[in-house]
Design a protein around this motif. Structure first.
Motif, PDB file in Angstrom:
ATOM      1  N   VAL A 131     -22.906 -26.741  -5.655  1.00 28.53           N
ATOM      2  CA  VAL A 131     -23.147 -28.106  -5.177  1.00 28.53           C
ATOM      3  C   VAL A 131     -24.164 -28.097  -4.047  1.00 28.53           C
ATOM      4  CG1 VAL A 131     -22.091 -30.031  -3.903  1.00 28.53           C
ATOM      5  CG2 VAL A 131     -20.943 -29.080  -5.909  1.00 28.53           C
ATOM      6  N   LEU A 132     -23.999 -27.181  -3.113  1.00 27.86           N
ATOM      7  CA  LEU A 132     -24.926 -27.097  -1.981  1.00 27.86           C
ATOM      8  C   LEU A 132     -26.303 -26.615  -2.422  1.00 27.86           C
ATOM      9  CD1 LEU A 132     -22.463 -25.564   0.638  1.00 27.86           C
ATOM     10  CD2 LEU A 132     -23.313 -27.921   0.572  1.00 27.86           C
ATOM     11  N   GLY A 133     -26.321 -25.695  -3.376  1.00 29.19           N
ATOM     12  CA  GLY A 133     -27.601 -25.224  -3.881  1.00 29.19           C
ATOM     13  C   GLY A 133     -28.378 -26.326  -4.582  1.00 29.19           C
ATOM     14  N   ASP A 134     -27.681 -27.139  -5.358  1.00 29.70           N
ATOM     15  CA  ASP A 134     -28.320 -28.271  -6.037  1.00 29.70           C
ATOM     16  C   ASP A 134     -28.857 -29.275  -5.019  1.00 29.70           C
ATOM     17  OD1 ASP A 134     -28.832 -30.055  -8.422  1.00 29.70           O
ATOM     18  OD2 ASP A 134     -27.384 -31.290  -7.318  1.00 29.70           O
ATOM     19  N   LEU A 135     -28.077 -29.507  -3.965  1.00 31.44           N
ATOM     20  CA  LEU A 135     -28.514 -30.433  -2.918  1.00 31.44           C
ATOM     21  C   LEU A 135     -29.786 -29.934  -2.259  1.00 31.44           C
ATOM     22  CD1 LEU A 135     -27.610 -33.017  -1.336  1.00 31.44           C
ATOM     23  CD2 LEU A 135     -26.521 -31.457   0.287  1.00 31.44           C
ATOM     24  N   ARG A 136     -29.842 -28.660  -1.948  1.00 28.98           N
ATOM     25  CA  ARG A 136     -31.038 -28.102  -1.305  1.00 28.98           C
ATOM     26  C   ARG A 136     -32.248 -28.173  -2.233  1.00 28.98           C
ATOM     27  NH1 ARG A 136     -31.141 -21.897   0.578  1.00 28.98           N
ATOM     28  NH2 ARG A 136     -31.036 -21.673  -1.695  1.00 28.98           N
ATOM     29  N   ARG A 137     -32.047 -27.903  -3.507  1.00 27.14           N
ATOM     30  CA  ARG A 137     -33.172 -27.954  -4.448  1.00 27.14           C
ATOM     31  C   ARG A 137     -33.748 -29.358  -4.563  1.00 27.14           C
ATOM     32  NH1 ARG A 137     -29.814 -24.215  -7.199  1.00 27.14           N
ATOM     33  NH2 ARG A 137     -28.771 -25.891  -8.334  1.00 27.14           N
TER      34      ARG A 137
END
Length: 314
Positions: A131-137
């Motif tokens: 979830v956090l990785g998707d947000l950063r991308r």
């Protein structure tokens, strides 16, 4: 000749990343901690309100909390960049979709350049990291996870009633590293039962794991906690200020100079605690610690020469 830098301050670390001063804005979510709801009663030092002493009510939306605090900081410091700090309890203990919605809301607020997630080592899993990785991308928002380690002494962790050991912390760090997020470790250098050697070994382990930042706490004892009861009935005692200073300086001396230091002492409102910082303000203690470091010719990383096959260099 310029004065030798005693330690790598967090403010300097943020300036290197963002090019200017950055301020944390605390966010308080309607969440608890698995260690409080599974019958274990929580950590012995954990107050009923957790650690969000400066945060606003969780009844407010994430956006409203950030806007209210940001307005105060903007007026006082002319700030332009901010970190949304999900501070209280265990934020990855939220249902996954709630966690996604809250972090998405924070990332959408003006001038938020980073999201910090405070959690436990045993509450880090790939689903939340995704979830956090998707947000950063999608948004370009930097991510930091703050993990409460406290000490590498597994016997002390058991006395704290932490509900996890050192292995879970190592596992969490390795998982987070796979996503390239920043990692902050919280440590307490003077919990009853620990000694100076435990502070040193904690610094060595954090250096070997290459965490990015460390938040150092002197033990404070909130009211109405298991630790408070033990302190008031004389079952435990807190080490002297002089002993804490020795542990702090030793910790910093063995800590990698690449790890930024966010704080040196714990903080809690006076009315909330039965003991905090030997009755002295944290900034006076900071000044005293820095003075002692100069007198001892001590600095962060002075003894950081134990990794990378140190025996082969002898």
């Amino acid at each position: 000749m310029p004065e030798k830098k005693l330690y790598f301050p967090y403010s300097e670390y943020l300036k290197k990343i963002y090019g200017e001063k950055v301020y944390k804005l605390p966010v308080n979510l309607p969440v608890t901690c698995p260690n409080r709801v599974d019958g274990h009663g929580g950590c012995t030092f954990c107050a009923a309100s957790g650690t969000g002493f400066e945060a606003l009510s969780p009844d407010l939306t994430v956006g409203e909390q950030l806007r209210r605090t940001r307005e105060k900081i903007e007026r006082r410091y002319k700030a332009h960049k901010f970190i949304a700090y999900f501070q209280n309890y265990t934020n990855t203990y939220l249902p996954l979709e709630d966690f996604r919605a809250y972090t998405e809301e924070a990332a959408g607020e003006r001038d938020i350049v980073e999201i910090d997630i405070s959690t436990r080592p045993d509450c880090v899993s790939p689903s939340y990291l995704e979830v956090l990785g998707d947000l950063r991308r999608r948004r370009g928002t930097e991510i930091c996870l703050e993990l409460g380690l406290q000490t590498v002494n597994y016997r002390t962790l058991k006395r704290m009633n932490r509900g996890h050991g050192l292995a879970e912390f190592i596992d969490a760090v390795l998982q987070i590293r796979n996503y390239g997020f920043q990692i902050c470790a919280h440590v307490i250098l003077n919990y009853p039962g620990d000694e100076l050697e435990d502070a040193v070994e904690t610094a060595r382990v954090l250096s070997a794991l290459q965490v990015d930042t460390v938040k150092i706490h002197s033990l404070y004892i909130p009211k109405n906690t298991v630790l408070c009861e033990a302190y008031e009935n004389g079952t435990i005692s807190v080490c002297s200020k002089e002993e804490y200073m020795d542990r702090l300086i030793a910790f910093l001396s063995y800590l990698s100079p690449d790890i930024a230091v966010e704080r040196l002492f714990g903080r809690i409102p006076r009315e909330e605690a039965v003991f905090c910082n030997w009755g002295t303000s944290w900034w006076k203690l900071r000044d005293e610690a820095e003075k002692r470091m100069r007198e001892r010719d001590a600095w962060q990383g002075k003894y950081f020469h134990y990794l990378g096959g140190s025996a082969l260099r002898k």
